[in-house]
Design an enzyme around this catalytic site. Structure first.
Site, short mmCIF file in Angstrom:
data_model
loop_
_atom_site.label_atom_id
_atom_site.label_comp_id
_atom_site.label_asym_id
_atom_site.label_seq_id
_atom_site.Cartn_x
_atom_site.Cartn_y
_atom_site.Cartn_z
N ALA A 207 -27.48 28.19 -39.23
CA ALA A 207 -28.79 28.75 -38.89
C ALA A 207 -29.96 27.87 -39.34
O ALA A 207 -31.03 27.89 -38.72
CB ALA A 207 -28.91 30.15 -39.52
N CYS B 202 -19.52 43.06 -19.77
CA CYS B 202 -19.37 44.52 -19.67
C CYS B 202 -18.03 44.91 -20.29
O CYS B 202 -16.99 44.33 -19.95
CB CYS B 202 -19.42 44.97 -18.22
SG CYS B 202 -18.93 46.70 -18.04
N PRO C 84 -35.50 32.60 -37.77
CA PRO C 84 -35.14 32.74 -39.19
C PRO C 84 -33.64 32.65 -39.41
O PRO C 84 -32.87 33.06 -38.55
CB PRO C 84 -35.67 34.13 -39.56
CG PRO C 84 -35.99 34.82 -38.30
CD PRO C 84 -36.06 33.81 -37.20
N ASP C 85 -33.23 32.11 -40.56
CA ASP C 85 -31.80 32.13 -40.90
C ASP C 85 -31.49 33.44 -41.61
O ASP C 85 -32.30 34.38 -41.61
CB ASP C 85 -31.42 30.88 -41.71
CG ASP C 85 -32.12 30.80 -43.06
OD1 ASP C 85 -32.80 31.77 -43.44
OD2 ASP C 85 -31.99 29.76 -43.74
N PHE C 86 -30.33 33.53 -42.21
CA PHE C 86 -29.94 34.77 -42.89
C PHE C 86 -30.26 34.73 -44.39
O PHE C 86 -30.77 35.67 -44.94
CB PHE C 86 -28.43 35.01 -42.73
CG PHE C 86 -28.05 35.64 -41.41
CD1 PHE C 86 -29.01 36.06 -40.51
CD2 PHE C 86 -26.71 35.81 -41.09
CE1 PHE C 86 -28.65 36.63 -39.30
CE2 PHE C 86 -26.33 36.39 -39.88
CZ PHE C 86 -27.29 36.79 -38.99
N ARG C 87 -29.92 33.59 -45.05
CA ARG C 87 -29.88 33.61 -46.51
C ARG C 87 -31.00 32.87 -47.21
O ARG C 87 -31.03 32.84 -48.44
CB ARG C 87 -28.51 33.09 -47.00
CG ARG C 87 -27.40 34.04 -46.59
CD ARG C 87 -26.02 33.58 -46.99
NE ARG C 87 -25.02 34.54 -46.54
CZ ARG C 87 -24.57 34.63 -45.29
NH1 ARG C 87 -25.00 33.82 -44.37
NH2 ARG C 87 -23.68 35.55 -44.99
P1 NAD Z 1 -27.38 30.96 -43.65
O1 NAD Z 1 -28.64 31.73 -43.37
O2 NAD Z 1 -26.36 31.59 -44.49
O3 NAD Z 1 -27.78 29.58 -44.34
C1 NAD Z 1 -28.75 28.74 -43.82
C2 NAD Z 1 -28.89 27.55 -44.77
O4 NAD Z 1 -29.76 26.62 -44.16
C3 NAD Z 1 -29.49 27.90 -46.13
O5 NAD Z 1 -28.66 27.39 -47.14
C4 NAD Z 1 -30.87 27.22 -46.13
O6 NAD Z 1 -31.21 26.69 -47.39
C5 NAD Z 1 -30.68 26.12 -45.12
N1 NAD Z 1 -31.87 25.78 -44.36
C6 NAD Z 1 -32.79 26.60 -43.81
N2 NAD Z 1 -33.72 25.92 -43.14
C7 NAD Z 1 -33.38 24.61 -43.28
C8 NAD Z 1 -33.96 23.39 -42.82
N3 NAD Z 1 -35.07 23.38 -42.08
N4 NAD Z 1 -33.35 22.22 -43.16
C9 NAD Z 1 -32.23 22.21 -43.93
N5 NAD Z 1 -31.66 23.33 -44.40
C10 NAD Z 1 -32.21 24.51 -44.07
O7 NAD Z 1 -26.79 30.53 -42.23
P2 NAD Z 1 -25.31 30.10 -41.81
O8 NAD Z 1 -24.67 29.33 -42.90
O9 NAD Z 1 -25.40 29.52 -40.46
O10 NAD Z 1 -24.45 31.44 -41.71
C11 NAD Z 1 -24.95 32.65 -41.29
C12 NAD Z 1 -24.63 33.16 -39.91
O11 NAD Z 1 -25.89 33.32 -39.34
C13 NAD Z 1 -23.91 32.33 -38.91
O12 NAD Z 1 -22.76 32.98 -38.61
C14 NAD Z 1 -24.79 32.34 -37.65
O13 NAD Z 1 -24.04 32.82 -36.55
C15 NAD Z 1 -25.83 33.35 -37.93
N6 NAD Z 1 -27.23 33.08 -37.52
C16 NAD Z 1 -27.50 32.29 -36.44
C17 NAD Z 1 -28.81 32.04 -36.11
C18 NAD Z 1 -29.09 31.18 -34.90
O14 NAD Z 1 -28.31 31.19 -33.95
N7 NAD Z 1 -30.17 30.41 -34.92
C19 NAD Z 1 -29.85 32.56 -36.88
C20 NAD Z 1 -29.54 33.38 -37.98
C21 NAD Z 1 -28.20 33.61 -38.30
#
Ligand code: NAD
Length: 246
Positions: A25, A130, A34-37
């Site tokens: 993410a 579906c 936005p990401d998740f963590r």
């Molecule tokens: P996560 O949110 O767990 O981790 C994201 C990581 O990326 C964090 O450690 C953060 O410090 C880092 N990060 C954020 N912005 C950054 C940047 N600009 N440069 C470098 N590092 C950066 O996400 P994950 O590990 O992908 O796992 C979570 C799940 O979230 C996945 O299964 C995914 O399917 C899903 N997800 C996907 C999306 C998407 O498709 N864009 C968005 C949110 C969540």
């Protein structure tokens, strides 16, 4: 950011013709998703149910209306465009340096940037099926429908996104493992490496250099030959400026 570390990274990109990228993410946060963590991620916001509960298979079956409210509001970003990292990875593939992208993302931005070999471990918001008759729908159908999206047959149209409690597609997982296993250079970026089985793919890597680009530490930092703690766009922008070309 330590310039010497970035230079070592750019040298790796120049020297190899068998690079694989494995991301999450954090690759798309610079596109406004936005990401998740992270500290601004979805998991730090407050909802009636925790996000990991809402985007689970059980919740989808029990409360589809609530699921789709959250899904449309927080998981769909139709205006988002590829950023520097997506574009640089597409360029590296075009130049014959990168073999493929393995992504946990569901947003389709790698393909939008021009990447061809993209393995989507967790599916894609662009594909929907579906549950009654198997008819396929695109993202527009979900965006334009209200409440629970229904097929003409009456069945619920479910996103082809792997929810918590669901299995990953076996073929995609196997292809991802094979690609990573055969890679010379593995770049892992924008992922907390906290979600399994995806994170375990790093264990498949047997090559000579593992570069890890993430804003925050990950459980796999100890395995990395190069830790690049900066925004992923910063790490890749030299590729677009051609500084990484021969
Ligand atoms: P996560 O949110 O767990 O981790 C994201 C990581 O990326 C964090 O450690 C953060 O410090 C880092 N990060 C954020 N912005 C950054 C940047 N600009 N440069 C470098 N590092 C950066 O996400 P994950 O590990 O992908 O796992 C979570 C799940 O979230 C996945 O299964 C995914 O399917 C899903 N997800 C996907 C999306 C998407 O498709 N864009 C968005 C949110 C969540």
């Amino acid at each position: 950011m330590d310039q010497a570390v970035l230079e070592r990274f750019h040298l790796l990109l120049r020297e190899s013709k068998n690079i694989v990228f494995f991301g999450g993410a954090g690759v798309s946060t610079e596109s406004g998703i936005p990401d998740f963590r992270s500290k601004d991620g979805l998991y730090r916001q407050t909802y009636r149910y925790p996000p990991e509960t809402i985007i689970s298979h059980d919740f989808f079956c029990l409360h589809p209306e609530e699921f789709f409210r959250f899904y449309r509001d927080k998981m769909l970003w139709p205006q988002a465009r590829p950023n520097v990292a997506h574009l640089a990875l597409a360029r590296l593939e075009e130049e014959g340096r990168l073999r493929g992208v393995v992504t946990q993302n569901i947003d389709g931005l790698h393909q939008a940037a021009g990447s061809k070999n993209v393995l989507e471990l967790h599916g894609s918001v662009h594909r929907n099926t579906c549950q009654g008759c198997g008819k396929k729908y695109g993202l527009d159908f979900i965006l334009q429908s209200a409440g629970i999206p229904r097929c003409s047959c009456g069945g619920i149209v479910k996103p082809d996104v792997v929810l918590y409690g669901e299995n990953l597609d076996t073929a995609t997982l196997q292809q991802s493992a094979a690609l990573i296993k055969a890679a010379d250079v593995l770049i892992v970026g924008g992922t907390s490496l906290a979600v399994y089985p995806a994170a375990g793919l790093v264990d498949m890597y047997r090559g000579r250099s593992l570069a890890l680009i993430n804003l925050t530490p990950t459980p796999y930092d100890w395995r990395a030959d190069l830790i690049i703690q900066c925004r992923i766009g910063n790490a890749f922008e030299a590729v677009l400026n051609s500084e990484c070309s021969r």
